[in-house]
Motif scaffolding. Structure first.
Motif: not given
Ligand code: FDA
Length: 392
Positions: A12-15, A32-34, A50-52, A169-171, A364-366, A377-379
């Motif tokens: 995702g964004a952080a990774g 790696a991503d599932h 994307c509000n980046f 998304a998962s825990g 990131g979000e975790v 959140n993206f920042q």
């Molecule tokens: P992110 O969720 O992006 O990435 C996690 C990755 O881990 C995913 O690719 C997932 O597939 C993978 N993963 C999960 N479990 C796994 C496992 N067991 N094995 C392998 N891979 C696994 N924020 C913002 O700042 N501006 C915006 O415009 C928006 N808009 C927005 C819209 C919608 C609909 C949502 C749901 C969210 C937003 N956000 C947002 C929030 C923003 O998307 C969010 O905070 C970030 O994507 C978090 O980035 P991460 O990289 O931490 O997690």
């Protein structure tokens, strides 16, 4: 057994940001991503644009049990740094409102930018890959990734929160934290629409689809943005913002005409035209259906001339101090983020490394750092990913 320097779970964004930085430092990186595609949340974010980031991003825009934790990362990799990266890739952007920056084109441009950067940095991206096992082995970690055994010296958990399970998304990140003895704060859906019980909802149902510019407050926290009546409760940016502060049983207060002294305006209308009905006078300030409902609810469906000052004050309160107790929220199904996460007490604020398990990072979000709505959140994802990328 394969050996790499860094394994990152979650593209995702952080990774992706972490992978770029670590790769640029010459580390061998396996990301790696599932999921079948990287950055799926980036793709759907900001209505596809994307509000980046946010021009005004600062630690005050984040919620955490330790509000100081995010300061270091946000200072080391700022919104200006990310804007610089976007500019270097020639991606056009604009400020929509309140410092929120969006792509002029599509959110896919941000994903493509990160993919290009990863490619240049020599990052190996493995999609459709599950983590079958994971353990600390000596100085590093051993993982089984879709059947392949991999050893690494740094393991970065970037698997995000629980929002939108339909998108993968998962825990998982929380399970890893627990496995290594890290504490978690309470996690709950945030930036999410709020819902009402049947009794509260019934009279409000006809308002579904109506939006007003409102100030929505919970205790001392307030947000002024649009509020939308829905068929299940309330939504819109101001409600999403307050949902991160609201808890079951709490009341929120809404001012639907925050710039208008409703009492004064109605009194002047009464002096001008006493034959005007209350709902007509209110209808000049608010959407008609809403005006009608407020008049009905206050039990004063009569001409202004027959309404006392005391009653006008009641009307003013129902417009600008509407106290309402939501029953719940729409939950992770629609929540933009997960509030809470890995307790920051267990992490080094400069690197995101676990204080107790060397080589283990959470970004990131975790992590228990949750931004407001508006690019924050993206920042956090960019900043926390960047600092970990310098350390792994
Ligand atoms: P992110 O969720 O992006 O990435 C996690 C990755 O881990 C995913 O690719 C997932 O597939 C993978 N993963 C999960 N479990 C796994 C496992 N067991 N094995 C392998 N891979 C696994 N924020 C913002 O700042 N501006 C915006 O415009 C928006 N808009 C927005 C819209 C919608 C609909 C949502 C749901 C969210 C937003 N956000 C947002 C929030 C923003 O998307 C969010 O905070 C970030 O994507 C978090 O980035 P991460 O990289 O931490 O997690």
């Amino acid at each position: 057994m394969r050996q790499v320097d860094v394994v990152i779970i979650g593209a995702g964004a952080a990774g992706m940001m972490c992978a770029v930085e670590a790769g640029n430092r010459g580390r061998s990186v396996l990301l790696a991503d599932h999921a079948a595609a990287p950055g799926e949340k980036i793709r759907i974010s900001g209505g596809g644009r994307c509000n980046f980031t946010n021009l005004n991003a600062s630690p005050q825009n984040f919620i955490s049990r330790n509000p100081h934790f995010c300061i270091s990362a946000l200072r080391r990799y700022t919104q200006r740094d990310f804007i610089g990266l976007v500019d270097r890739h020639g991606i056009a952007w604009h400020e929509k409102t309140l410092g929120q920056l969006f792509c002029d084109g599509s959110a896919k441009q941000i994903i493509d930018m990160l993919l290009k950067e990863m490619n240049r940095a020599g990052v190996e991206l493995r999609l459709g890959t599950t983590v079958d096992s994971l353990a600390k082995e000596g100085e590093g970690f051993e993982l089984e990734l879709s059947g392949e055994r991999v050893r690494c010296s740094s393991l970065v958990v970037a698997s995000g929160g629980k929002s939108i399970p339909k998108m993968g998304a998962s825990g998982f990140g929380y399970d890893i934290a627990r496995k290594f003895g890290l504490a978690l704060t309470e996690i709950r859906p945030a930036l999410v629409p709020l819902t009402f019980d049947e009794n509260t909802l019934a009279p409000l149902k006809p308002l579904s689809g109506i939006a007003v510019d409102a100030v929505v407050s919970h205790e001392k926290t307030k947000f002024r943005e649009a509020m939308l009546f829905t068929h299940r409760g309330l939504s819109g940016p101001s409600i999403l913002q307050i949902s991160s502060y609201w808890r079951e049983g709490d009341v929120i207060s809404v001012a639907m005409l925050p710039d208008v002294k409703v009492f004064d305006v109605l009194r002047a209308a009464r002096a001008r035209n006493g034959r005007q009905a209350l709902q007509t006078a209110l209808g000049e300030l608010l959407p008609k259906r809403l005006a009608q409902l407020i008049a009905e609810n206050s039990g004063i469906e009569t001409h202004l001339a027959d309404i006392s000052d005391k009653q006008l004050l009641v009307v003013e309160k129902s417009v600008n101090e509407w106290q309402i107790k939501p029953a719940g929220s729409e939950g992770y199904r629609t929540a933009e983020v997960t509030l809470g996460g890995v307790d920051t007490d267990g992490l080094d604020q400069k690197t995101m490394e676990s204080k107790t398990t060397r080589g283990l990072y959470f970004i990131g979000e975790v992590v228990d750092v949750t931004g407001w709505l508006g690019g924050y959140n993206f920042q956090w994802a960019w900043s926390s990913g960047w600092v970990a990328g310098q350390a792994v």
